[in-house]
Design an enzyme around this catalytic site. Sequence first.
Site, PDB file in Angstrom:
ATOM      1  N   LEU A  95      44.666  38.054  37.729  1.00 45.99           N
ATOM      2  CA  LEU A  95      43.902  38.749  38.753  1.00 45.99           C
ATOM      3  C   LEU A  95      44.412  40.184  38.692  1.00 45.99           C
ATOM      4  CD1 LEU A  95      41.766  38.160  40.928  1.00 45.99           C
ATOM      5  CD2 LEU A  95      43.607  37.669  42.520  1.00 45.99           C
ATOM      6  N   ASP A  96      43.512  41.141  38.515  1.00 46.55           N
ATOM      7  CA  ASP A  96      43.916  42.537  38.322  1.00 46.55           C
ATOM      8  C   ASP A  96      44.915  42.999  39.378  1.00 46.55           C
ATOM      9  OD1 ASP A  96      42.229  42.770  36.204  1.00 46.55           O
ATOM     10  OD2 ASP A  96      40.625  43.762  37.305  1.00 46.55           O
ATOM     11  N   LYS A  97      45.757  43.923  38.980  1.00 44.82           N
ATOM     12  CA  LYS A  97      46.736  44.502  39.913  1.00 44.82           C
ATOM     13  C   LYS A  97      46.040  45.086  41.143  1.00 44.82           C
ATOM     14  CE  LYS A  97      50.535  47.865  40.074  1.00 44.82           C
ATOM     15  NZ  LYS A  97      51.306  48.867  39.305  1.00 44.82           N
TER      16      LYS A  97
END
Length: 261
Positions: A104-106
Amino acid sequence: MEENLTRINKFLSETGFCSRREADKLIEQQRVTINGVVPEMGTKISPNDEVRVDGKLIRENSNKPIYLAFNKPVGIECTTNLAVRNNIVDYINYPERIFPIGRLDKASEGLIFMTNDGDIVNKILRARNNHEKEYIVTVNRPITERFIEKMSNGLPILDTVTRKCKVEQISKYIFKIILTQGLNRQIRRMCDYLDYEVMALKRTRIINISLDVTVGRYRDLTDAEIKQLNELIAPSSKTEEASLPKSTGYDPKNRIIKRKQ
């Protein structure tokens, strides 16, 4: 005997040390040794071989599998590399070694699974079987019918065209999207293609598990959820993520995460 041999990446995932994908990275980085020798990718080992990662002896996993639903905050990196600042492993600070299933993207928040079961990681990540992931997305300008139609029917990004998906407008700037694939930064790239910027992105469901804990907290998956999840991913050629409607049952045993100082 050949039947007693196991690929090194499979061994590392079955011990609960990391996923097979992460194991391949460790092997590439020459951080793994078998009987003191750095192996090649795909090397097989016997039960008598001594496997170490960064000098640490890796033993077979006799612990009960761990399955957590974690609400990842913005700013946390989904990596097991402890050298990376704000990595997810240090943030959760779980008493046993666990790792994330997928990414899950930063800059995104929301549901991500954490586990010590390398086998389920492979089943979920080897997609191709229409398992759903649901997101709530806020964009920088008013959503139009054209935007919903284009997002739903597929857009050209990363040298491919995205699969058709379900998109529903929630308010002037917010929409819900259900994906059955997991291209790199897919939703952000799709929005960018239509000249929209993602201001906030939250994953609210993976397969049959819905997000029901506050940001920075996690809970154990219930036995009923794990049973249903395994049923859903079993027929797949081994999947990528995703689902049914709402999850069944809620385990009230939420645990508060404390950030390391």
